[in-house]
Motif scaffolding. Sequence first.
Motif, PDB file in Angstrom:
ATOM      1  N   LEU A 114       9.999  -3.911 -14.258  1.00  0.00           N
ATOM      2  CA  LEU A 114      10.898  -5.172 -13.752  1.00  0.00           C
ATOM      3  C   LEU A 114      11.355  -5.587 -12.664  1.00  0.00           C
ATOM      4  O   LEU A 114      11.766  -4.356 -11.697  1.00  0.00           O
ATOM      5  N   THR A 115      11.105  -6.424 -12.013  1.00  0.00           N
ATOM      6  CA  THR A 115      11.418  -6.767 -10.639  1.00  0.00           C
ATOM      7  C   THR A 115      12.751  -7.136 -10.333  1.00  0.00           C
ATOM      8  O   THR A 115      13.459  -7.462 -11.084  1.00  0.00           O
ATOM      9  N   HIS A 116      13.130  -6.958  -9.103  1.00  0.00           N
ATOM     10  CA  HIS A 116      14.353  -7.372  -8.527  1.00  0.00           C
ATOM     11  C   HIS A 116      14.384  -7.719  -7.188  1.00  0.00           C
ATOM     12  O   HIS A 116      13.400  -7.659  -6.375  1.00  0.00           O
ATOM     13  N   LEU A 143      11.225  -2.605  -9.468  1.00  0.00           N
ATOM     14  CA  LEU A 143      10.389  -3.013  -8.288  1.00  0.00           C
ATOM     15  C   LEU A 143      10.801  -4.270  -7.557  1.00  0.00           C
ATOM     16  O   LEU A 143      11.074  -5.035  -7.937  1.00  0.00           O
ATOM     17  N   PRO A 144      10.902  -3.956  -6.252  1.00  0.00           N
ATOM     18  CA  PRO A 144      11.313  -5.246  -5.377  1.00  0.00           C
ATOM     19  C   PRO A 144      10.129  -6.359  -5.660  1.00  0.00           C
ATOM     20  O   PRO A 144       8.971  -5.973  -5.570  1.00  0.00           O
ATOM     21  N   GLY A 145      10.648  -7.473  -5.844  1.00  0.00           N
ATOM     22  CA  GLY A 145       9.670  -8.743  -6.053  1.00  0.00           C
ATOM     23  C   GLY A 145       8.741  -8.980  -5.047  1.00  0.00           C
ATOM     24  O   GLY A 145       7.561  -8.872  -5.278  1.00  0.00           O
ATOM     25  N   PRO A 146       9.018  -8.862  -3.603  1.00  0.00           N
ATOM     26  CA  PRO A 146       7.941  -8.922  -2.616  1.00  0.00           C
ATOM     27  C   PRO A 146       6.916  -7.798  -2.640  1.00  0.00           C
ATOM     28  O   PRO A 146       5.741  -8.076  -2.317  1.00  0.00           O
ATOM     29  N   ILE A 147       7.100  -6.624  -2.863  1.00  0.00           N
ATOM     30  CA  ILE A 147       6.277  -5.510  -3.195  1.00  0.00           C
ATOM     31  C   ILE A 147       5.330  -5.831  -4.363  1.00  0.00           C
ATOM     32  O   ILE A 147       4.015  -5.786  -4.355  1.00  0.00           O
ATOM     33  N   ALA A 148       5.978  -6.553  -5.540  1.00  0.00           N
ATOM     34  CA  ALA A 148       5.096  -7.008  -6.461  1.00  0.00           C
ATOM     35  C   ALA A 148       3.995  -8.114  -6.058  1.00  0.00           C
ATOM     36  O   ALA A 148       2.714  -8.085  -6.583  1.00  0.00           O
ATOM     37  N   ALA A 149       4.464  -8.940  -5.365  1.00  0.00           N
ATOM     38  CA  ALA A 149       3.629  -9.940  -4.813  1.00  0.00           C
ATOM     39  C   ALA A 149       2.537  -9.493  -3.984  1.00  0.00           C
ATOM     40  O   ALA A 149       1.460  -9.979  -4.296  1.00  0.00           O
ATOM     41  N   ALA A 150       2.895  -8.471  -3.063  1.00  0.00           N
ATOM     42  CA  ALA A 150       1.935  -8.120  -2.377  1.00  0.00           C
ATOM     43  C   ALA A 150       0.807  -7.084  -3.054  1.00  0.00           C
ATOM     44  O   ALA A 150      -0.194  -7.196  -2.697  1.00  0.00           O
ATOM     45  N   GLU A 151       1.295  -6.430  -4.133  1.00  0.00           N
ATOM     46  CA  GLU A 151       0.378  -5.731  -4.904  1.00  0.00           C
ATOM     47  C   GLU A 151      -0.774  -6.809  -5.765  1.00  0.00           C
ATOM     48  O   GLU A 151      -1.715  -6.531  -5.894  1.00  0.00           O
ATOM     49  N   SER A 152      -0.287  -7.853  -6.100  1.00  0.00           N
ATOM     50  CA  SER A 152      -0.938  -8.908  -6.806  1.00  0.00           C
ATOM     51  C   SER A 152      -2.103  -9.556  -5.436  1.00  0.00           C
ATOM     52  O   SER A 152      -3.231  -9.573  -6.010  1.00  0.00           O
ATOM     53  N   HIS A 153      -1.574  -9.509  -4.368  1.00  0.00           N
ATOM     54  CA  HIS A 153      -2.463  -9.982  -3.118  1.00  0.00           C
ATOM     55  C   HIS A 153      -3.581  -8.844  -3.082  1.00  0.00           C
ATOM     56  O   HIS A 153      -4.601  -9.265  -2.685  1.00  0.00           O
ATOM     57  N   LEU A 154      -3.326  -7.562  -3.065  1.00  0.00           N
ATOM     58  CA  LEU A 154      -4.403  -6.427  -3.169  1.00  0.00           C
ATOM     59  C   LEU A 154      -5.599  -6.668  -3.987  1.00  0.00           C
ATOM     60  O   LEU A 154      -6.756  -5.922  -3.671  1.00  0.00           O
ATOM     61  N   VAL A 155      -5.460  -7.426  -5.270  1.00  0.00           N
ATOM     62  CA  VAL A 155      -6.547  -7.681  -6.035  1.00  0.00           C
ATOM     63  C   VAL A 155      -7.438  -8.201  -5.166  1.00  0.00           C
ATOM     64  O   VAL A 155      -9.054  -8.201  -5.599  1.00  0.00           O
ATOM     65  N   ARG A 156      -7.202  -9.172  -4.580  1.00  0.00           N
ATOM     66  CA  ARG A 156      -8.174 -10.031  -3.663  1.00  0.00           C
ATOM     67  C   ARG A 156      -8.601  -9.677  -2.437  1.00  0.00           C
ATOM     68  O   ARG A 156      -9.521 -10.176  -2.024  1.00  0.00           O
ATOM     69  N   GLU A 157      -7.707  -8.888  -1.881  1.00  0.00           N
ATOM     70  CA  GLU A 157      -8.110  -8.604  -0.294  1.00  0.00           C
ATOM     71  C   GLU A 157      -7.501  -7.358  -0.080  1.00  0.00           C
ATOM     72  O   GLU A 157      -6.296  -6.747  -0.449  1.00  0.00           O
ATOM     73  N   ARG A 158      -8.267  -6.432   0.644  1.00  0.00           N
ATOM     74  CA  ARG A 158      -7.688  -4.943   1.178  1.00  0.00           C
ATOM     75  C   ARG A 158      -6.795  -5.169   2.379  1.00  0.00           C
ATOM     76  O   ARG A 158      -6.823  -6.030   3.348  1.00  0.00           O
ATOM     77  N   VAL A 159      -5.800  -4.604   2.205  1.00  0.00           N
ATOM     78  CA  VAL A 159      -4.688  -4.439   3.241  1.00  0.00           C
ATOM     79  C   VAL A 159      -4.752  -3.093   3.948  1.00  0.00           C
ATOM     80  O   VAL A 159      -4.433  -1.939   3.172  1.00  0.00           O
ATOM     81  N   GLU A 160      -5.022  -2.892   5.238  1.00  0.00           N
ATOM     82  CA  GLU A 160      -5.182  -1.654   5.642  1.00  0.00           C
ATOM     83  C   GLU A 160      -3.821  -0.701   5.963  1.00  0.00           C
ATOM     84  O   GLU A 160      -2.678  -1.689   6.108  1.00  0.00           O
ATOM     85  N   VAL A 161      -3.817   0.514   5.832  1.00  0.00           N
ATOM     86  CA  VAL A 161      -2.718   1.172   5.854  1.00  0.00           C
ATOM     87  C   VAL A 161      -2.167   1.026   7.389  1.00  0.00           C
ATOM     88  O   VAL A 161      -2.817   1.123   8.402  1.00  0.00           O
ATOM     89  N   THR A 186       1.466   2.771  -1.314  1.00  0.00           N
ATOM     90  CA  THR A 186       2.238   1.534  -1.571  1.00  0.00           C
ATOM     91  C   THR A 186       2.621   0.716  -0.594  1.00  0.00           C
ATOM     92  O   THR A 186       2.557   1.047   0.305  1.00  0.00           O
ATOM     93  N   PHE A 187       3.365  -0.479  -0.751  1.00  0.00           N
ATOM     94  CA  PHE A 187       3.977  -0.922   0.168  1.00  0.00           C
ATOM     95  C   PHE A 187       5.651  -0.630   0.440  1.00  0.00           C
ATOM     96  O   PHE A 187       6.080  -0.170  -0.693  1.00  0.00           O
ATOM     97  N   GLU A 188       6.051  -0.760   1.333  1.00  0.00           N
ATOM     98  CA  GLU A 188       7.483  -0.191   1.699  1.00  0.00           C
ATOM     99  C   GLU A 188       8.239  -1.290   2.386  1.00  0.00           C
ATOM    100  O   GLU A 188       7.796  -2.141   3.311  1.00  0.00           O
ATOM    101  N   VAL A 189       9.209  -1.681   1.827  1.00  0.00           N
ATOM    102  CA  VAL A 189      10.309  -2.841   2.526  1.00  0.00           C
ATOM    103  C   VAL A 189      10.857  -2.384   3.715  1.00  0.00           C
ATOM    104  O   VAL A 189      11.689  -1.445   3.612  1.00  0.00           O
ATOM    105  N   ILE A 190      10.682  -2.984   4.785  1.00  0.00           N
ATOM    106  CA  ILE A 190      11.233  -2.472   6.092  1.00  0.00           C
ATOM    107  C   ILE A 190      12.438  -3.472   6.580  1.00  0.00           C
ATOM    108  O   ILE A 190      12.992  -3.251   7.573  1.00  0.00           O
ATOM    109  N   GLY A 191      12.462  -4.689   6.055  1.00  0.00           N
ATOM    110  CA  GLY A 191      13.410  -5.686   6.396  1.00  0.00           C
ATOM    111  C   GLY A 191      13.280  -6.649   5.263  1.00  0.00           C
ATOM    112  O   GLY A 191      12.545  -6.914   4.553  1.00  0.00           O
ATOM    113  N   HIS A 192      14.575  -7.452   4.978  1.00  0.00           N
ATOM    114  CA  HIS A 192      14.720  -8.569   4.302  1.00  0.00           C
ATOM    115  C   HIS A 192      15.852  -9.447   4.626  1.00  0.00           C
ATOM    116  O   HIS A 192      16.472  -9.243   5.377  1.00  0.00           O
TER     117      HIS A 192
END
Length: 373
Positions: A114-116, A143-161, A186-192
Amino acid sequence: MRYVLGIDIGSTRIAAAICRRAGQSWAEPQVVRVFESVLYVAPDETVQVGLDNLAAGVESSRMARRFLRRIGDEVPIQLGNQLYSPQALTAAAAGWVTDLVTEVEGVPPERVALTHPPGWGAYRRGLLRDALTDAGLPGTLLLPGPIAAAESHLVRERVEVGTTMVVCRLGGEHVDLAVLRRNPGTFEVIGHGESPCPQAGAAIDDLLAEHVGAEDRGSCLRAKEMLSMAPEVTIPVPGDLVRVTRPEFERLIRPLLSACLAPLSRYASVSTVLLAGGTARIPLVAALAAETLEARVMVDPDPGTAVCRGAALVARPPVEALPGSTALVPRVPSLPDHDVDDGFDAEPVPPRPPVVVTPLEPPKRRFVKGGRS
């Protein structure tokens, strides 16, 4: 068939997606339900989600909206003659969706995510986690919503560490901004932050309705969605039809969208912007984002459901997780392990006068026919 479930409860829509297990791998996420974000609690405490599921003539005083973002507010929500906490209603909505999907799929999901909002700290997450447990959904991943959006993007394109990116979600009533860093697991929220004009989608509907003189706001919402793809639309107004072209529409909404996206200029060091949310379908949004921040701008193919699809992806059990683990992602040794009661909220709860209320539990009879009681 085994599957996991991702749920995104927005201020205007609730969306759910599943990932099915296909042999030794997982299929891509599939959106299974989208509802208007309205929760109805009947006098017998039966719960329904979405206006389409309600019978004609139900009491509007028993309908709740925008309840998830009220979590942390001590003032309860009154439905009929009963009082409920925002987290109890959020848990009821999540449970209703889970039971509906379970009824369709024939078996319950292995996991639910569930996102928040990105700015939530341990306090709000703890309230929601406790409410979900009370409602029969223990172990739900938050799960923070922006992280969920970024994980969805990973299906289409690799994101380097080590890569940092800005995720801008333009919903019907809120515009959320978050800076993410890609870590090994995973992704980490460092600012919002939030935009100074949060009601982007709703404000566009109002502008369009005022521009053509329409009384039906729903027709303007549909016209807005069509103008994301069509060169022109016609909108019904009293006694007539008004034609609106895309250039005319873009001139009308440009000042509003420019103000919504202005905070992107703070992130000059970030090279990538990911746009999500239903309003991101408008082509002008990506163009203005590129003007505001000289960066690569990416838009999810279906931005309105990117968050629920990403939540379903994260809900898949990680390979490194221990049996029975409810860890969100494989643990990264360099990151601290925060307990629910540790840390603090970036947005402290405002002081409220003392209020004595009862009850605050979730509705006792809940969800769809045949669901859990």
